[in-house]
Design a protein around this motif. Structure first.
Motif, PDB file in Angstrom:
ATOM      1  N   MET A 131       0.850  -1.191   0.000  1.00 39.35           N
ATOM      2  CA  MET A 131       0.000   0.000   0.000  1.00 39.35           C
ATOM      3  C   MET A 131       0.884   1.239   0.000  1.00 39.35           C
ATOM      4  N   GLU A 132       0.614   2.133  -0.956  1.00 35.88           N
ATOM      5  CA  GLU A 132       1.410   3.362  -1.043  1.00 35.88           C
ATOM      6  C   GLU A 132       0.477   4.510  -1.402  1.00 35.88           C
ATOM      7  N   LEU A 133       0.612   5.626  -0.652  1.00 38.59           N
ATOM      8  CA  LEU A 133      -0.283   6.761  -0.899  1.00 38.59           C
ATOM      9  C   LEU A 133       0.350   8.059  -0.435  1.00 38.59           C
ATOM     10  N   SER A 134      -0.205   9.160  -0.934  1.00 40.33           N
ATOM     11  CA  SER A 134       0.188  10.506  -0.507  1.00 40.33           C
ATOM     12  C   SER A 134      -1.036  11.199   0.066  1.00 40.33           C
ATOM     13  N   ILE A 135      -0.819  11.953   1.138  1.00 41.22           N
ATOM     14  CA  ILE A 135      -1.956  12.573   1.817  1.00 41.22           C
ATOM     15  C   ILE A 135      -1.477  13.769   2.622  1.00 41.22           C
ATOM     16  N   LYS A 136      -2.328  14.760   2.781  1.00 42.89           N
ATOM     17  CA  LYS A 136      -2.015  15.906   3.630  1.00 42.89           C
ATOM     18  C   LYS A 136      -2.063  15.490   5.102  1.00 42.89           C
ATOM     19  N   ARG A 137      -1.251  16.111   5.919  1.00 39.96           N
ATOM     20  CA  ARG A 137      -1.195  15.770   7.339  1.00 39.96           C
ATOM     21  C   ARG A 137      -2.571  15.891   7.999  1.00 39.96           C
ATOM     22  N   ASN A 138      -3.294  16.986   7.762  1.00 40.29           N
ATOM     23  CA  ASN A 138      -4.609  17.185   8.386  1.00 40.29           C
ATOM     24  C   ASN A 138      -5.644  16.184   7.875  1.00 40.29           C
ATOM     25  N   ASP A 139      -5.517  15.810   6.581  1.00 40.50           N
ATOM     26  CA  ASP A 139      -6.471  14.861   6.004  1.00 40.50           C
ATOM     27  C   ASP A 139      -6.348  13.477   6.641  1.00 40.50           C
ATOM     28  N   LEU A 140      -5.169  13.129   7.134  1.00 41.47           N
ATOM     29  CA  LEU A 140      -4.984  11.854   7.830  1.00 41.47           C
ATOM     30  C   LEU A 140      -5.298  11.991   9.315  1.00 41.47           C
ATOM     31  N   LEU A 141      -4.943  13.136   9.892  1.00 45.62           N
ATOM     32  CA  LEU A 141      -5.137  13.336  11.332  1.00 45.62           C
ATOM     33  C   LEU A 141      -6.615  13.320  11.717  1.00 45.62           C
ATOM     34  N   ASN A 142      -7.468  13.967  10.931  1.00 42.07           N
ATOM     35  CA  ASN A 142      -8.883  14.074  11.305  1.00 42.07           C
ATOM     36  C   ASN A 142      -9.584  12.711  11.403  1.00 42.07           C
ATOM     37  N   PRO A 143      -9.509  11.847  10.372  1.00 40.90           N
ATOM     38  CA  PRO A 143     -10.144  10.526  10.531  1.00 40.90           C
ATOM     39  C   PRO A 143      -9.459   9.667  11.598  1.00 40.90           C
ATOM     40  N   LEU A 144      -8.161   9.856  11.772  1.00 41.66           N
ATOM     41  CA  LEU A 144      -7.441   9.093  12.798  1.00 41.66           C
ATOM     42  C   LEU A 144      -7.960   9.461  14.192  1.00 41.66           C
ATOM     43  N   GLN A 145      -8.204  10.741  14.415  1.00 44.27           N
ATOM     44  CA  GLN A 145      -8.772  11.175  15.691  1.00 44.27           C
ATOM     45  C   GLN A 145     -10.202  10.676  15.878  1.00 44.27           C
ATOM     46  N   SER A 146     -10.908  10.473  14.763  1.00 49.87           N
ATOM     47  CA  SER A 146     -12.288   9.991  14.834  1.00 49.87           C
ATOM     48  C   SER A 146     -12.374   8.541  15.285  1.00 49.87           C
ATOM     49  N   VAL A 147     -11.351   7.725  14.988  1.00 49.72           N
ATOM     50  CA  VAL A 147     -11.418   6.297  15.312  1.00 49.72           C
ATOM     51  C   VAL A 147     -10.585   5.907  16.528  1.00 49.72           C
ATOM     52  N   ILE A 148      -9.743   6.802  17.020  1.00 51.39           N
ATOM     53  CA  ILE A 148      -8.798   6.437  18.086  1.00 51.39           C
ATOM     54  C   ILE A 148      -9.516   6.068  19.385  1.00 51.39           C
ATOM     55  N   GLY A 149     -10.756   6.536  19.559  1.00 55.02           N
ATOM     56  CA  GLY A 149     -11.496   6.238  20.787  1.00 55.02           C
ATOM     57  C   GLY A 149     -11.765   4.760  20.998  1.00 55.02           C
ATOM     58  N   ALA A 150     -11.698   3.971  19.934  1.00 58.81           N
ATOM     59  CA  ALA A 150     -11.930   2.529  20.064  1.00 58.81           C
ATOM     60  C   ALA A 150     -10.682   1.795  20.551  1.00 58.81           C
ATOM     61  N   ILE A 151      -9.548   2.479  20.576  1.00 59.92           N
ATOM     62  CA  ILE A 151      -8.291   1.848  20.986  1.00 59.92           C
ATOM     63  C   ILE A 151      -8.129   1.984  22.499  1.00 59.92           C
ATOM     64  N   GLU A 152      -8.200   0.882  23.215  1.00 57.99           N
ATOM     65  CA  GLU A 152      -7.985   0.897  24.657  1.00 57.99           C
ATOM     66  C   GLU A 152      -6.485   1.019  24.956  1.00 57.99           C
ATOM     67  N   LYS A 153      -6.178   1.595  26.151  1.00 56.87           N
ATOM     68  CA  LYS A 153      -4.757   1.720  26.511  1.00 56.87           C
ATOM     69  C   LYS A 153      -4.141   0.354  26.821  1.00 56.87           C
ATOM     70  N   SER A 173       0.572  21.883   7.458  1.00 57.07           N
ATOM     71  CA  SER A 173       0.420  21.828   5.998  1.00 57.07           C
ATOM     72  C   SER A 173       1.313  20.780   5.335  1.00 57.07           C
ATOM     73  N   ARG A 174       1.952  19.944   6.131  1.00 55.99           N
ATOM     74  CA  ARG A 174       2.944  19.006   5.594  1.00 55.99           C
ATOM     75  C   ARG A 174       2.293  17.915   4.738  1.00 55.99           C
ATOM     76  N   ASP A 175       2.924  17.602   3.599  1.00 60.72           N
ATOM     77  CA  ASP A 175       2.509  16.473   2.757  1.00 60.72           C
ATOM     78  C   ASP A 175       3.144  15.199   3.297  1.00 60.72           C
ATOM     79  N   LEU A 176       2.330  14.129   3.393  1.00 65.18           N
ATOM     80  CA  LEU A 176       2.831  12.854   3.899  1.00 65.18           C
ATOM     81  C   LEU A 176       2.860  11.818   2.783  1.00 65.18           C
ATOM     82  N   HIS A 177       3.865  10.946   2.860  1.00 67.14           N
ATOM     83  CA  HIS A 177       3.936   9.809   1.932  1.00 67.14           C
ATOM     84  C   HIS A 177       4.029   8.548   2.773  1.00 67.14           C
ATOM     85  N   LEU A 178       3.094   7.626   2.567  1.00 68.97           N
ATOM     86  CA  LEU A 178       3.045   6.411   3.371  1.00 68.97           C
ATOM     87  C   LEU A 178       3.212   5.190   2.483  1.00 68.97           C
TER      88      LEU A 178
END
Length: 367
Positions: free
Chosen positions: A1-23, A84-89
């Motif tokens: 899997m390889e993709l390019s994405i803006k930092r905020n575009d990845l952060l927002n959905p990541l923050q939306s799902v992180i609540g399901a992750i228990e410590k 505003s950083r561009d990310l490459h994953l």
């Protein structure tokens, strides 16, 4: 899997799902978030096996695929990168490399095929659209009264009741009760009740907090799903029988006091300073057009407050848990409250004088 994405575009959905992750996890995979890149869509899924959170984002995908990345580490990295950083994953089943400008991070992955399969809604399901603002209002006005780790497990959640007159939400911890209804049109023949667990309600509040459009609610025999345009929550339901709330809500009494909400809340906050730290008791004394508040503790310290109210009923003196009264004052946002008490041994019925759809019940306590 390889993709390019803006930092905020990845952060927002990541923050939306992180609540399901228990410590603390029972399985190492539950600490990971599943990323699936397909077409121009990147979907993120996190689960603790009780609730599942999903989010989607449109982005530029070079190579389709999936990977299970450590969720909190990925979130912390994104949080600490410039906005505003561009990310490459670039990720596979063993390793993920995240590049952002001159920064480079290498993360250990787990095989994506080992990620728990998300169960689909089973049994006879009911599905209906509802404005996000209506569902938010129902949950926010009642959720604070849910029990927390009570042995009566069916109280550790929120009751949703559906019938052809609308949707009702009820929560109680055995000492107080919150009720809210919304008269929306639902094409449902039989009344249906489900209990959504506390964590599911907490994540639901986050999911739809700023949702302006409709959300789709699907209820099955053991699960509930709430879907927005780009996010989804799937939660198991509590298998139990919720108490008959209609028997708990008292009829309105002739002893009704109308109080200024802000003034009442501030008086409660001051008096609570000297209340017993364990029991949090406060005494309310109602007389004609006057309300007195009194609190004391084991060190013989005492607080007294008096305020003018609109009251012409019997003289009453009754004790309550001050935190329960404060929670109601903080939830209702109107200028005044109506407090109805039959006698010193009866529960108090508290509501907005102008709105009948929301009611709160607080049991008295012996001081």
């Amino acid at each position: 899997m390889e993709l390019s994405i803006k930092r905020n575009d990845l952060l927002n959905p990541l923050q939306s799902v992180i609540g399901a992750i228990e410590k603390r996890q029972t399985m190492p995979m539950l600490a990971n978030v599943l990323l699936i890149a397909e077409g121009n869509t990147l979907s993120l899924t996190a689960t603790d096996l009780e609730i599942t959170l999903q989010a989607e984002i449109q982005t530029s995908i070079k190579t389709e695929g999936q990977a299970a990345l450590p969720a909190r580490k990925l979130l912390d990295i994104c949080k600490n990168l410039p906005e505003s950083r561009d990310l490459h994953l670039d990720a596979n089943d063993e390793k993920a490399v995240l590049k952002a400008g001159s920064s480079r991070f290498s993360l250990a992955c787990l095989p994506a095929d080992d990620f728990p399969t998300i169960q689909s809604i089973t049994g006879a399901s009911t599905s209906f659209p509802i404005p996000g603002s209506v569902l938010t209002n129902l949950v926010n006005r009642t959720g604070f009264s849910m029990a927390n780790q009570d042995v009566r497990y069916y109280l550790n959640g929120l009751l949703l009741e559906l019938d052809n007159t609308g949707l009702k939400a009820v929560a109680t911890d055995g000492h107080r009760l919150a009720f809210c209804e919304s008269p929306i049109s639902l094409d449902i023949e039989d009344r249906q009740q489900v209990i959504v667990p506390r964590k599911g309600i907490t994540e639901l509040q986050r999911l739809i907090a700023e949702e302006e459009g409709d959300v789709t609610v699907t209820i099955g025999s053991s699960q509930i799903k709430v879907q927005t345009e780009t996010k989804a929550l799937v939660s198991k339901l509590i298998d139990g029988r919720f108490p008959d709330y209609n028997r708990v809500i008292p009829e309105e009494s002739d002893n009704q006091a109308v109080v200024d909400r802000v003034e009442f809340r501030e008086a409660l906050q001051r008096a609570a300073i000297l209340s017993n730290e364990k029991y949090r008791g406060i005494r309310l004394k109602l007389e004609e057009n006057k309300l007195s508040l009194q609190a004391h503790n084991s060190e013989q310290e005492e607080a007294k407050e008096e305020m003018e109210v609109d009251y012409s009923g019997d003289s009453l003196e009754v004790g309550f848990n001050v935190q329960y009264l404060l929670d109601i004052c903080n939830t209702i946002q109107t200028a005044s409250l109506q407090i109805s008490i039959q006698d010193p041994n009866s529960s108090a019925l508290i509501r907005d004088p102008e709105i009948s759809d929301v009611r709160y019940v607080v049991m008295p306590m012996r001081l």
